[in-house]
Design a protein around this motif. Structure first.
Motif, PDB file in Angstrom:
ATOM      1  N   SER A  15       0.759  -1.000  -0.018  1.00  0.00           N
ATOM      2  CA  SER A  15      -0.077  -0.098   0.022  1.00  0.00           C
ATOM      3  C   SER A  15       0.793   1.388   0.050  1.00  0.00           C
ATOM      4  CB  SER A  15      -0.975   0.083   1.016  1.00  0.00           C
ATOM      5  OG  SER A  15      -0.083   0.170   2.385  1.00  0.00           O
ATOM      6  N   VAL A  16       0.237   2.312  -0.330  1.00  0.00           N
ATOM      7  CA  VAL A  16       1.025   3.762  -0.071  1.00  0.00           C
ATOM      8  C   VAL A  16       1.670   3.918   1.187  1.00  0.00           C
ATOM      9  CG1 VAL A  16       0.984   6.373  -0.559  1.00  0.00           C
ATOM     10  CG2 VAL A  16      -0.481   4.492  -2.036  1.00  0.00           C
ATOM     11  N   ALA A  17       0.799   3.313   2.216  1.00  0.00           N
ATOM     12  CA  ALA A  17       1.290   3.689   3.628  1.00  0.00           C
ATOM     13  C   ALA A  17       2.514   2.883   3.882  1.00  0.00           C
ATOM     14  CB  ALA A  17       0.305   3.102   4.479  1.00  0.00           C
ATOM     15  N   GLU A  18       2.565   1.438   3.407  1.00  0.00           N
ATOM     16  CA  GLU A  18       3.656   0.544   3.790  1.00  0.00           C
ATOM     17  C   GLU A  18       4.955   1.066   2.881  1.00  0.00           C
ATOM     18  OE1 GLU A  18       0.988  -3.477   4.418  1.00  0.00           O
ATOM     19  OE2 GLU A  18       1.688  -2.693   2.412  1.00  0.00           O
ATOM     20  N   TYR A  19       4.426   1.594   1.675  1.00  0.00           N
ATOM     21  CA  TYR A  19       5.846   1.974   0.711  1.00  0.00           C
ATOM     22  C   TYR A  19       6.352   3.122   1.356  1.00  0.00           C
ATOM     23  CZ  TYR A  19       7.874   3.253  -3.668  1.00  0.00           C
ATOM     24  OH  TYR A  19       8.762   3.606  -4.781  1.00  0.00           O
ATOM     25  N   VAL A  20       5.496   3.947   1.495  1.00  0.00           N
ATOM     26  CA  VAL A  20       6.357   5.294   2.147  1.00  0.00           C
ATOM     27  C   VAL A  20       7.032   5.001   3.482  1.00  0.00           C
ATOM     28  CG1 VAL A  20       5.537   7.581   3.296  1.00  0.00           C
ATOM     29  CG2 VAL A  20       4.491   7.012   1.131  1.00  0.00           C
ATOM     30  N   LYS A  52      -4.355   6.164   6.962  1.00  0.00           N
ATOM     31  CA  LYS A  52      -5.923   6.943   6.976  1.00  0.00           C
ATOM     32  C   LYS A  52      -5.886   7.955   5.965  1.00  0.00           C
ATOM     33  CE  LYS A  52      -6.767   5.559  11.112  1.00  0.00           C
ATOM     34  NZ  LYS A  52      -6.200   5.781  12.470  1.00  0.00           N
ATOM     35  N   THR A  53      -5.116   8.260   4.983  1.00  0.00           N
ATOM     36  CA  THR A  53      -4.941   9.045   4.152  1.00  0.00           C
ATOM     37  C   THR A  53      -5.401   8.477   2.752  1.00  0.00           C
ATOM     38  OG1 THR A  53      -3.278  10.621   5.134  1.00  0.00           O
ATOM     39  CG2 THR A  53      -3.962  11.032   2.959  1.00  0.00           C
ATOM     40  N   THR A  54      -6.635   8.728   2.074  1.00  0.00           N
ATOM     41  CA  THR A  54      -6.907   8.053   0.836  1.00  0.00           C
ATOM     42  C   THR A  54      -6.522   8.650  -0.335  1.00  0.00           C
ATOM     43  OG1 THR A  54      -9.166   8.711   1.391  1.00  0.00           O
ATOM     44  CG2 THR A  54      -8.513   6.379   1.707  1.00  0.00           C
ATOM     45  N   ARG A  55      -6.320  10.068  -0.112  1.00  0.00           N
ATOM     46  CA  ARG A  55      -6.083  10.884  -1.329  1.00  0.00           C
ATOM     47  C   ARG A  55      -5.002  11.814  -1.147  1.00  0.00           C
ATOM     48  NH1 ARG A  55     -10.731  14.303  -3.506  1.00  0.00           N
ATOM     49  NH2 ARG A  55     -12.023  12.961  -3.985  1.00  0.00           N
ATOM     50  N   TYR A  74       6.018   6.235  -9.169  1.00  0.00           N
ATOM     51  CA  TYR A  74       6.008   5.116  -8.387  1.00  0.00           C
ATOM     52  C   TYR A  74       4.765   5.389  -7.376  1.00  0.00           C
ATOM     53  CZ  TYR A  74      10.493   2.908  -9.700  1.00  0.00           C
ATOM     54  OH  TYR A  74      11.369   2.500 -10.384  1.00  0.00           O
ATOM     55  N   LEU A  75       4.826   6.579  -6.658  1.00  0.00           N
ATOM     56  CA  LEU A  75       3.824   6.729  -5.716  1.00  0.00           C
ATOM     57  C   LEU A  75       2.562   6.657  -6.437  1.00  0.00           C
ATOM     58  CD1 LEU A  75       5.843   9.448  -3.978  1.00  0.00           C
ATOM     59  CD2 LEU A  75       4.886   7.613  -2.775  1.00  0.00           C
ATOM     60  N   GLU A  76       2.218   7.433  -7.671  1.00  0.00           N
ATOM     61  CA  GLU A  76       1.069   7.773  -8.141  1.00  0.00           C
ATOM     62  C   GLU A  76       0.598   6.384  -8.818  1.00  0.00           C
ATOM     63  OE1 GLU A  76       1.839  11.152 -10.889  1.00  0.00           O
ATOM     64  OE2 GLU A  76      -0.051  10.378 -12.186  1.00  0.00           O
ATOM     65  N   SER A  77       1.162   5.561  -9.182  1.00  0.00           N
ATOM     66  CA  SER A  77       0.844   4.212  -9.481  1.00  0.00           C
ATOM     67  C   SER A  77       0.197   3.396  -8.432  1.00  0.00           C
ATOM     68  CB  SER A  77       1.909   3.481 -10.460  1.00  0.00           C
ATOM     69  OG  SER A  77       2.865   2.930  -9.492  1.00  0.00           O
ATOM     70  N   LEU A  78       1.205   3.530  -7.440  1.00  0.00           N
ATOM     71  CA  LEU A  78       0.234   2.726  -6.128  1.00  0.00           C
ATOM     72  C   LEU A  78      -1.008   3.458  -5.622  1.00  0.00           C
ATOM     73  CD1 LEU A  78       2.974   2.181  -3.318  1.00  0.00           C
ATOM     74  CD2 LEU A  78       1.888   0.617  -4.657  1.00  0.00           C
ATOM     75  N   ARG A  80      -3.164   5.032  -7.511  1.00  0.00           N
ATOM     76  CA  ARG A  80      -4.114   4.687  -8.362  1.00  0.00           C
ATOM     77  C   ARG A  80      -4.492   3.220  -8.573  1.00  0.00           C
ATOM     78  NH1 ARG A  80      -2.453   8.292 -13.380  1.00  0.00           N
ATOM     79  NH2 ARG A  80      -2.749  10.290 -12.726  1.00  0.00           N
ATOM     80  N   GLY A  81      -3.378   2.114  -7.933  1.00  0.00           N
ATOM     81  CA  GLY A  81      -3.612   1.033  -8.018  1.00  0.00           C
ATOM     82  C   GLY A  81      -3.279   0.447  -9.507  1.00  0.00           C
ATOM     83  N   THR A  82      -2.642   1.063 -10.282  1.00  0.00           N
ATOM     84  CA  THR A  82      -2.084   0.458 -11.386  1.00  0.00           C
ATOM     85  C   THR A  82      -0.601   0.051 -11.330  1.00  0.00           C
ATOM     86  OG1 THR A  82      -1.182   2.850 -12.085  1.00  0.00           O
ATOM     87  CG2 THR A  82      -3.425   2.248 -12.769  1.00  0.00           C
ATOM     88  N   PRO A  83      -0.318  -1.179 -12.089  1.00  0.00           N
ATOM     89  CA  PRO A  83       1.023  -1.753 -12.108  1.00  0.00           C
ATOM     90  C   PRO A  83       2.028  -0.539 -12.298  1.00  0.00           C
ATOM     91  CG  PRO A  83      -0.336  -2.873 -13.604  1.00  0.00           C
ATOM     92  CD  PRO A  83      -1.201  -1.761 -12.887  1.00  0.00           C
ATOM     93  N   VAL A  84       3.203  -0.563 -11.865  1.00  0.00           N
ATOM     94  CA  VAL A  84       4.248   0.299 -12.075  1.00  0.00           C
ATOM     95  C   VAL A  84       4.743   0.298 -13.590  1.00  0.00           C
ATOM     96  CG1 VAL A  84       6.582   0.947 -11.557  1.00  0.00           C
ATOM     97  CG2 VAL A  84       4.886   0.518  -9.836  1.00  0.00           C
TER      98      VAL A  84
END
Ligand SMILES: [Zn+2]
Ligand SMILES: [Zn+2]
Length: 158
Positions: A15-20, A52-55, A74-78, A80-84
């Motif tokens: 997820s974005v959270a885990e990635y960041v 907690k942040t979805t946007r 990278y962040l954008e694709s995560l 949006r849920g699109t593969p990198v």
């Protein structure tokens, strides 16, 4: 996906959270340091890392990509849920690139932002329509016809 620093790329299912969080810890930075660099409130970053942040807006993405030293895609694709893979783009210097040749590895390095040769800001989007450039096999943007290479005299405002 070759020549990428794979530990910087999002893992599948991350997820974005885990990635960041992973990137931040990888750099040995605190939330405060990253927030400062990214121009975010430390609370906002904390919220983001807790999922907690979805946007994410463009400014947040740009800030985080700067602070965490990863491409905004990278962040954008995560987010949006699109593969990198589908947003892999080609980065190059619009001044030094010779049409018909592959881009120099020094440009495509994920951390490179400026041309090693002339200092120009590297591009991965069409200058005219802002579409991602995914291949330099072509000389012109397929969407709007803009030539990828710029004449030497033209300088970019960015
Ligand atoms: Zn250059
Ligand atoms: Zn275009």
């Amino acid at each position: 996906m070759k020549a990428l620093e794979t530990d910087q790329a999002p893992k599948s299912g991350e997820s974005v959270a885990e990635y960041v969080c992973r990137l931040r810890e990888g750099l040995g930075l605190t939330q405060k340091q990253v927030a400062l660099k990214a121009g975010l409130h430390v609370q906002s970053l904390g919220k983001l890392e807790r999922g907690k942040t979805t946007r994410l807006n463009r400014k947040t993405i740009n800030g985080l990509s700067h602070a965490l030293q990863v491409p905004g895609e990278y962040l954008e694709s995560l987010y949006r849920g699109t593969p990198v893979e589908t947003v892999q783009s080609v980065k190059f210097c619009p001044q030094c690139w010779v049409p018909g040749t592959p881009p120099d590895a020094l440009w495509t390095n994920v951390r490179a932002k400026y041309c090693f040769e002339c200092g120009e800001q590297l591009r991965n989007r069409c200058l005219s329509c802002d579409e991602l450039i995914t291949s330099l096999k072509h000389r012109f943007c397929p969407y709007c016809g803009q030539a990828y290479k710029l004449p030497k005299s033209k300088t970019l405002k960015s």
